[in-house]
Design a protein around this motif. Sequence first.
Motif, PDB file in Angstrom:
ATOM      1  N   CYS A   1       1.103  -1.326   0.038  1.00 34.13           N
ATOM      2  CA  CYS A   1       0.201   0.111   0.075  1.00 34.13           C
ATOM      3  C   CYS A   1       0.916   1.068  -0.144  1.00 34.13           C
ATOM      4  N   THR A   2       0.398   2.282  -0.866  1.00 29.80           N
ATOM      5  CA  THR A   2       1.259   3.635  -0.804  1.00 29.80           C
ATOM      6  C   THR A   2       0.273   4.699  -0.527  1.00 29.80           C
ATOM      7  N   TYR A   3       0.719   5.732   0.032  1.00 24.37           N
ATOM      8  CA  TYR A   3      -0.135   6.649   0.267  1.00 24.37           C
ATOM      9  C   TYR A   3       0.515   8.197   0.048  1.00 24.37           C
ATOM     10  N   SER A   4      -0.368   9.031  -0.191  1.00 21.66           N
ATOM     11  CA  SER A   4       0.176  10.370  -0.721  1.00 21.66           C
ATOM     12  C   SER A   4       0.313  11.458   0.100  1.00 21.66           C
ATOM     13  N   ASP A   5      -0.326  11.516   1.436  1.00 25.78           N
ATOM     14  CA  ASP A   5      -0.410  12.363   2.516  1.00 25.78           C
ATOM     15  C   ASP A   5       0.855  12.102   3.329  1.00 25.78           C
ATOM     16  N   ARG A   6       1.941  12.891   3.469  1.00 22.53           N
ATOM     17  CA  ARG A   6       3.076  12.873   3.917  1.00 22.53           C
ATOM     18  C   ARG A   6       2.912  13.079   5.650  1.00 22.53           C
ATOM     19  N   GLY A   7       1.589  13.744   5.884  1.00 24.13           N
ATOM     20  CA  GLY A   7       1.417  13.899   7.374  1.00 24.13           C
ATOM     21  C   GLY A   7       0.343  12.818   7.905  1.00 24.13           C
ATOM     22  N   SER A   8       0.280  11.863   7.330  1.00 20.90           N
ATOM     23  CA  SER A   8      -0.468  10.547   7.791  1.00 20.90           C
ATOM     24  C   SER A   8       0.286  10.074   8.871  1.00 20.90           C
ATOM     25  N   GLN A   9      -0.636   9.562   9.912  1.00 20.30           N
ATOM     26  CA  GLN A   9      -0.264   9.631  11.043  1.00 20.30           C
ATOM     27  C   GLN A   9      -0.454   7.949  11.775  1.00 20.30           C
ATOM     28  N   SER A  10      -1.441   7.242  11.328  1.00 24.32           N
ATOM     29  CA  SER A  10      -1.762   6.027  11.514  1.00 24.32           C
ATOM     30  C   SER A  10      -2.186   5.216  10.368  1.00 24.32           C
ATOM     31  N   PHE A  11      -2.057   3.895  10.363  1.00 20.38           N
ATOM     32  CA  PHE A  11      -2.374   3.006   9.350  1.00 20.38           C
ATOM     33  C   PHE A  11      -2.825   1.910   9.731  1.00 20.38           C
ATOM     34  N   PHE A  12      -3.947   1.275   8.885  1.00 16.74           N
ATOM     35  CA  PHE A  12      -4.959   0.187   9.236  1.00 16.74           C
ATOM     36  C   PHE A  12      -4.666  -0.920   8.199  1.00 16.74           C
ATOM     37  N   TRP A  13      -4.756  -2.077   8.599  1.00 14.34           N
ATOM     38  CA  TRP A  13      -5.285  -3.004   7.529  1.00 14.34           C
ATOM     39  C   TRP A  13      -6.474  -3.732   7.970  1.00 14.34           C
ATOM     40  N   TYR A  14      -7.498  -3.894   7.090  1.00 15.18           N
ATOM     41  CA  TYR A  14      -8.801  -4.333   7.475  1.00 15.18           C
ATOM     42  C   TYR A  14      -9.128  -5.571   6.333  1.00 15.18           C
ATOM     43  N   ARG A  15      -9.682  -6.534   6.853  1.00 22.34           N
ATOM     44  CA  ARG A  15     -10.046  -7.668   6.032  1.00 22.34           C
ATOM     45  C   ARG A  15     -11.352  -7.782   5.638  1.00 22.34           C
ATOM     46  N   GLN A  16     -11.578  -7.829   4.516  1.00 23.00           N
ATOM     47  CA  GLN A  16     -13.231  -7.994   4.163  1.00 23.00           C
ATOM     48  C   GLN A  16     -13.614  -9.158   3.231  1.00 23.00           C
ATOM     49  N   TYR A  17     -14.308 -10.050   3.824  1.00 23.24           N
ATOM     50  CA  TYR A  17     -14.860 -11.321   3.012  1.00 23.24           C
ATOM     51  C   TYR A  17     -15.896 -10.943   2.368  1.00 23.24           C
ATOM     52  N   SER A  18     -16.403 -11.553   1.440  1.00 23.76           N
ATOM     53  CA  SER A  18     -17.365 -11.331   0.212  1.00 23.76           C
ATOM     54  C   SER A  18     -18.556 -11.055   0.854  1.00 23.76           C
ATOM     55  N   GLY A  19     -19.235 -10.126   0.665  1.00 30.95           N
ATOM     56  CA  GLY A  19     -20.594  -9.704   1.452  1.00 30.95           C
ATOM     57  C   GLY A  19     -20.534  -9.455   2.761  1.00 30.95           C
ATOM     58  N   LYS A  20     -19.429  -9.386   3.364  1.00 27.64           N
ATOM     59  CA  LYS A  20     -19.192  -8.873   4.781  1.00 27.64           C
ATOM     60  C   LYS A  20     -18.847  -7.458   4.906  1.00 27.64           C
ATOM     61  N   SER A  21     -18.619  -7.143   6.156  1.00 25.81           N
ATOM     62  CA  SER A  21     -17.913  -5.815   6.514  1.00 25.81           C
ATOM     63  C   SER A  21     -16.566  -5.741   6.710  1.00 25.81           C
ATOM     64  N   PRO A  22     -15.681  -4.757   6.574  1.00 25.82           N
ATOM     65  CA  PRO A  22     -14.448  -4.676   6.784  1.00 25.82           C
ATOM     66  C   PRO A  22     -14.226  -4.991   8.387  1.00 25.82           C
ATOM     67  N   GLU A  23     -13.263  -5.783   8.688  1.00 28.15           N
ATOM     68  CA  GLU A  23     -12.821  -6.125  10.041  1.00 28.15           C
ATOM     69  C   GLU A  23     -11.343  -5.880  10.295  1.00 28.15           C
ATOM     70  N   LEU A  24     -10.914  -5.202  11.376  1.00 28.67           N
ATOM     71  CA  LEU A  24      -9.429  -4.396  11.830  1.00 28.67           C
ATOM     72  C   LEU A  24      -8.727  -5.833  11.906  1.00 28.67           C
ATOM     73  N   ILE A  25      -7.644  -6.102  11.360  1.00 32.38           N
ATOM     74  CA  ILE A  25      -6.446  -6.970  11.399  1.00 32.38           C
ATOM     75  C   ILE A  25      -5.450  -6.346  12.331  1.00 32.38           C
ATOM     76  N   MET A  26      -4.769  -5.224  11.846  1.00 35.04           N
ATOM     77  CA  MET A  26      -3.883  -4.748  12.487  1.00 35.04           C
ATOM     78  C   MET A  26      -3.753  -3.137  12.265  1.00 35.04           C
ATOM     79  N   PHE A  27      -3.180  -2.336  13.121  1.00 37.90           N
ATOM     80  CA  PHE A  27      -2.666  -0.876  12.962  1.00 37.90           C
ATOM     81  C   PHE A  27      -1.294  -0.845  13.283  1.00 37.90           C
ATOM     82  N   ILE A  28      -0.804   0.198  12.686  1.00 43.71           N
ATOM     83  CA  ILE A  28       0.673   0.522  12.950  1.00 43.71           C
ATOM     84  C   ILE A  28       0.833   1.991  12.908  1.00 43.71           C
ATOM     85  N   TYR A  29       1.607   2.678  13.796  1.00 42.89           N
ATOM     86  CA  TYR A  29       1.722   4.073  13.810  1.00 42.89           C
ATOM     87  C   TYR A  29       3.267   4.400  13.717  1.00 42.89           C
ATOM     88  N   SER A  30       4.209   3.808  14.013  1.00 40.90           N
ATOM     89  CA  SER A  30       5.596   4.071  14.082  1.00 40.90           C
ATOM     90  C   SER A  30       6.393   3.168  12.983  1.00 40.90           C
TER      91      SER A  30
END
Lengths: 114, 110
Positions: free
Chosen positions: B23-52
Amino acid sequence: ETGVTQTPRHLVMGMTNKKSLKCEQHLGHNAMYWYKQSAKKPLELMFVYSLEERVENNSVPSRFSPECPNSSHLFLHLHTLQPEDSALYLCASSQVLGHTGELFFGEGSRLTVL
Amino acid sequence: QKEVEQNSGPLSVPEGAIASLNCTYSDRGSQSFFWYRQYSGKSPELIMFIYSNGDKEDGRFTAQLNKASQYVSLLIRDSQPSDSATYLCAVNGGGQNFVFGPGTRLSVLP
Protein backbone atom coordinates in the motif's frame (compact mmCIF):
# COMPACT_ATOMS: atom_id res chain seq x y z
CA GLU A 1 -26.40 -6.32 21.34
CA THR A 2 -22.74 -5.57 20.83
CA GLY A 3 -20.65 -3.63 18.35
CA VAL A 4 -22.24 -1.69 15.52
CA THR A 5 -25.63 -2.78 14.22
CA GLN A 6 -27.32 -1.63 11.04
CA THR A 7 -30.90 -2.00 9.86
CA PRO A 8 -32.23 -2.94 7.46
CA ARG A 9 -29.61 -5.31 6.08
CA HIS A 10 -31.23 -5.24 2.64
CA LEU A 11 -33.42 -2.58 1.08
CA VAL A 12 -35.02 -2.33 -2.35
CA MET A 13 -36.63 0.96 -3.23
CA GLY A 14 -37.98 2.83 -6.19
CA MET A 15 -36.63 6.20 -7.23
CA THR A 16 -39.61 8.03 -5.74
CA ASN A 17 -39.54 6.31 -2.36
CA LYS A 18 -38.34 7.72 0.94
CA LYS A 19 -36.54 5.36 3.31
CA SER A 20 -34.03 5.52 6.14
CA LEU A 21 -31.04 3.48 7.18
CA LYS A 22 -30.36 3.12 10.88
CA CYS A 23 -27.12 2.53 12.74
CA GLU A 24 -26.57 1.97 16.44
CA GLN A 25 -23.26 1.51 18.23
CA HIS A 26 -22.84 -0.09 21.63
CA LEU A 27 -19.11 0.63 22.03
CA GLY A 28 -19.26 3.95 23.84
CA HIS A 29 -17.65 5.68 20.88
CA ASN A 30 -18.15 9.36 20.14
CA ALA A 31 -17.69 9.49 16.36
CA MET A 32 -19.90 7.86 13.75
CA TYR A 33 -19.52 7.57 9.99
CA TRP A 34 -21.42 6.69 6.83
CA TYR A 35 -19.42 5.07 4.03
CA LYS A 36 -20.58 3.99 0.58
CA GLN A 37 -19.04 0.89 -0.99
CA SER A 38 -19.66 0.31 -4.68
CA ALA A 39 -18.29 -2.53 -6.74
CA LYS A 40 -14.61 -2.14 -7.63
CA LYS A 41 -14.34 1.28 -5.96
CA PRO A 42 -12.70 2.31 -2.69
CA LEU A 43 -14.81 3.00 0.34
CA GLU A 44 -16.19 6.50 -0.03
CA LEU A 45 -16.65 8.59 3.09
CA MET A 46 -20.02 10.31 3.06
CA PHE A 47 -20.54 11.84 6.47
CA VAL A 48 -18.80 12.03 9.83
CA TYR A 49 -20.28 13.02 13.15
CA SER A 50 -18.01 13.72 16.08
CA LEU A 51 -19.62 14.40 19.43
CA GLU A 52 -22.95 14.60 17.57
CA GLU A 53 -21.79 17.41 15.29
CA ARG A 54 -21.28 16.88 11.58
CA VAL A 55 -17.60 17.40 10.83
CA GLU A 56 -17.38 16.00 7.30
CA ASN A 57 -19.66 16.12 4.30
CA ASN A 58 -17.85 14.94 1.20
CA SER A 59 -19.90 16.58 -1.54
CA VAL A 60 -22.70 14.10 -1.10
CA PRO A 61 -25.89 14.78 -3.10
CA SER A 62 -28.72 16.26 -1.10
CA ARG A 63 -30.86 13.18 -1.73
CA PHE A 64 -28.82 11.69 1.14
CA SER A 65 -29.54 13.34 4.48
CA PRO A 66 -27.80 12.24 7.70
CA GLU A 67 -29.10 12.60 11.21
CA CYS A 68 -27.29 11.98 14.48
CA PRO A 69 -29.66 12.43 17.44
CA ASN A 70 -27.09 11.20 19.99
CA SER A 71 -23.66 9.62 20.09
CA SER A 72 -25.05 6.08 19.78
CA HIS A 73 -27.41 6.50 16.84
CA LEU A 74 -26.96 7.55 13.25
CA PHE A 75 -29.48 7.66 10.43
CA LEU A 76 -29.21 8.11 6.69
CA HIS A 77 -32.43 9.39 5.15
CA LEU A 78 -32.89 8.56 1.48
CA HIS A 79 -35.21 10.21 -1.04
CA THR A 80 -35.50 10.33 -4.82
CA LEU A 81 -32.45 8.13 -5.25
CA GLN A 82 -30.96 7.09 -8.57
CA PRO A 83 -30.05 3.57 -9.73
CA GLU A 84 -26.34 4.48 -9.42
CA ASP A 85 -26.90 4.92 -5.69
CA SER A 86 -27.25 1.16 -5.39
CA ALA A 87 -24.39 0.06 -3.13
CA LEU A 88 -23.46 -1.25 0.28
CA TYR A 89 -23.80 1.48 2.90
CA LEU A 90 -21.55 0.94 5.87
CA CYS A 91 -21.83 2.61 9.23
CA ALA A 92 -18.76 2.82 11.44
CA SER A 93 -17.80 4.25 14.79
CA SER A 94 -14.60 5.22 16.52
CA GLN A 95 -13.36 6.82 19.68
CA VAL A 96 -12.02 10.28 19.03
CA LEU A 97 -8.46 10.06 20.33
CA GLY A 98 -6.57 12.13 17.81
CA HIS A 99 -5.30 9.82 15.11
CA THR A 100 -5.26 6.58 17.03
CA GLY A 101 -8.87 5.40 17.08
CA GLU A 102 -9.63 2.66 14.60
CA LEU A 103 -12.97 2.25 12.85
CA PHE A 104 -15.43 -0.46 13.79
CA PHE A 105 -17.89 -1.28 11.03
CA GLY A 106 -21.43 -2.52 11.05
CA GLU A 107 -22.54 -5.32 8.72
CA GLY A 108 -23.84 -2.86 6.18
CA SER A 109 -27.14 -2.12 4.46
CA ARG A 110 -27.31 -3.41 0.88
CA LEU A 111 -29.38 -0.88 -1.08
CA THR A 112 -30.87 -1.52 -4.51
CA VAL A 113 -32.59 1.35 -6.32
CA LEU A 114 -34.90 0.30 -9.14
CA GLN B 1 -6.59 14.88 -3.02
CA LYS B 2 -5.32 12.35 -0.52
CA GLU B 3 -4.89 8.95 -2.13
CA VAL B 4 -4.15 5.43 -1.05
CA GLU B 5 -3.03 2.97 -3.71
CA GLN B 6 -3.13 -0.81 -3.69
CA ASN B 7 -2.81 -3.45 -6.39
CA SER B 8 -6.30 -4.77 -6.96
CA GLY B 9 -5.10 -8.32 -7.57
CA PRO B 10 -6.11 -11.01 -7.43
CA LEU B 11 -2.99 -12.11 -5.62
CA SER B 12 -2.81 -15.89 -5.61
CA VAL B 13 -0.53 -17.77 -3.23
CA PRO B 14 -0.36 -21.47 -2.35
CA GLU B 15 -1.40 -22.61 1.10
CA GLY B 16 1.45 -22.27 3.58
CA ALA B 17 3.24 -19.53 1.62
CA ILE B 18 3.79 -15.92 2.62
CA ALA B 19 1.36 -13.40 1.16
CA SER B 20 2.69 -9.86 0.76
CA LEU B 21 0.23 -7.00 0.38
CA ASN B 22 1.41 -3.49 -0.38
CA CYS B 23 0.00 0.00 0.00
CA THR B 24 1.28 3.48 -0.80
CA TYR B 25 -0.20 6.78 0.31
CA SER B 26 0.13 10.36 -0.83
CA ASP B 27 -0.32 12.39 2.36
CA ARG B 28 3.03 12.79 4.13
CA GLY B 29 1.22 13.99 7.22
CA SER B 30 -0.50 10.64 7.72
CA GLN B 31 -0.11 9.37 11.25
CA SER B 32 -1.78 6.00 11.56
CA PHE B 33 -2.22 3.06 9.25
CA PHE B 34 -4.68 0.21 9.32
CA TRP B 35 -5.24 -3.08 7.55
CA TYR B 36 -8.80 -4.38 7.28
CA ARG B 37 -9.95 -7.73 5.96
CA GLN B 38 -13.25 -7.96 4.12
CA TYR B 39 -14.84 -11.26 3.17
CA SER B 40 -17.24 -11.24 0.26
CA GLY B 41 -20.60 -9.85 1.35
CA LYS B 42 -19.31 -8.89 4.79
CA SER B 43 -18.11 -5.69 6.40
CA PRO B 44 -14.43 -4.80 6.94
CA GLU B 45 -12.81 -6.05 10.13
CA LEU B 46 -9.62 -4.66 11.60
CA ILE B 47 -6.58 -6.92 11.43
CA MET B 48 -3.74 -4.63 12.45
CA PHE B 49 -2.77 -1.03 12.95
CA ILE B 50 0.66 0.57 13.01
CA TYR B 51 1.84 4.06 13.89
CA SER B 52 5.64 3.88 14.01
CA ASN B 53 8.23 3.05 11.38
CA GLY B 54 9.32 -0.55 11.38
CA ASP B 55 7.60 -3.86 11.86
CA LYS B 56 4.72 -4.88 14.08
CA GLU B 57 3.88 -8.55 14.48
CA ASP B 58 0.65 -10.17 15.63
CA GLY B 59 0.49 -13.92 15.20
CA ARG B 60 0.80 -14.77 11.51
CA PHE B 61 0.47 -11.11 10.52
CA THR B 62 3.24 -8.52 10.26
CA ALA B 63 2.66 -4.90 9.33
CA GLN B 64 5.58 -2.88 8.02
CA LEU B 65 5.67 0.90 7.82
CA ASN B 66 8.15 3.16 6.04
CA LYS B 67 7.02 6.77 6.34
CA ALA B 68 9.95 8.11 4.29
CA SER B 69 8.82 5.99 1.34
CA GLN B 70 5.12 6.43 2.19
CA TYR B 71 4.70 2.70 2.11
CA VAL B 72 2.93 0.22 4.34
CA SER B 73 2.69 -3.51 3.84
CA LEU B 74 1.05 -6.55 5.37
CA LEU B 75 2.70 -9.96 5.42
CA ILE B 76 0.66 -13.07 6.12
CA ARG B 77 2.78 -16.09 7.02
CA ASP B 78 1.58 -19.69 6.60
CA SER B 79 -1.34 -18.49 4.47
CA GLN B 80 -4.56 -20.46 4.85
CA PRO B 81 -7.56 -20.73 2.51
CA SER B 82 -9.53 -18.89 5.19
CA ASP B 83 -7.28 -15.87 4.58
CA SER B 84 -8.83 -15.50 1.11
CA ALA B 85 -10.50 -12.09 1.20
CA THR B 86 -10.04 -8.50 0.12
CA TYR B 87 -7.54 -6.56 2.23
CA LEU B 88 -8.11 -2.85 2.63
CA CYS B 89 -5.38 -0.41 3.55
CA ALA B 90 -6.58 2.69 5.43
CA VAL B 91 -4.63 5.80 6.33
CA ASN B 92 -5.53 8.42 8.89
CA GLY B 93 -4.11 11.92 8.75
CA GLY B 94 -5.66 12.99 12.02
CA GLY B 95 -9.05 13.12 13.65
CA GLN B 96 -11.74 11.31 11.68
CA ASN B 97 -9.97 11.61 8.33
CA PHE B 98 -9.68 7.98 7.17
CA VAL B 99 -8.82 7.32 3.52
CA PHE B 100 -9.17 3.79 2.15
CA GLY B 101 -7.42 2.11 -0.73
CA PRO B 102 -9.37 0.06 -3.29
CA GLY B 103 -8.30 -3.21 -1.68
CA THR B 104 -6.28 -6.20 -2.83
CA ARG B 105 -8.07 -9.48 -3.40
CA LEU B 106 -6.09 -12.39 -1.97
CA SER B 107 -6.72 -15.98 -2.98
CA VAL B 108 -4.97 -18.75 -1.04
CA LEU B 109 -5.01 -21.97 -3.04
CA PRO B 110 -5.27 -25.30 -1.17
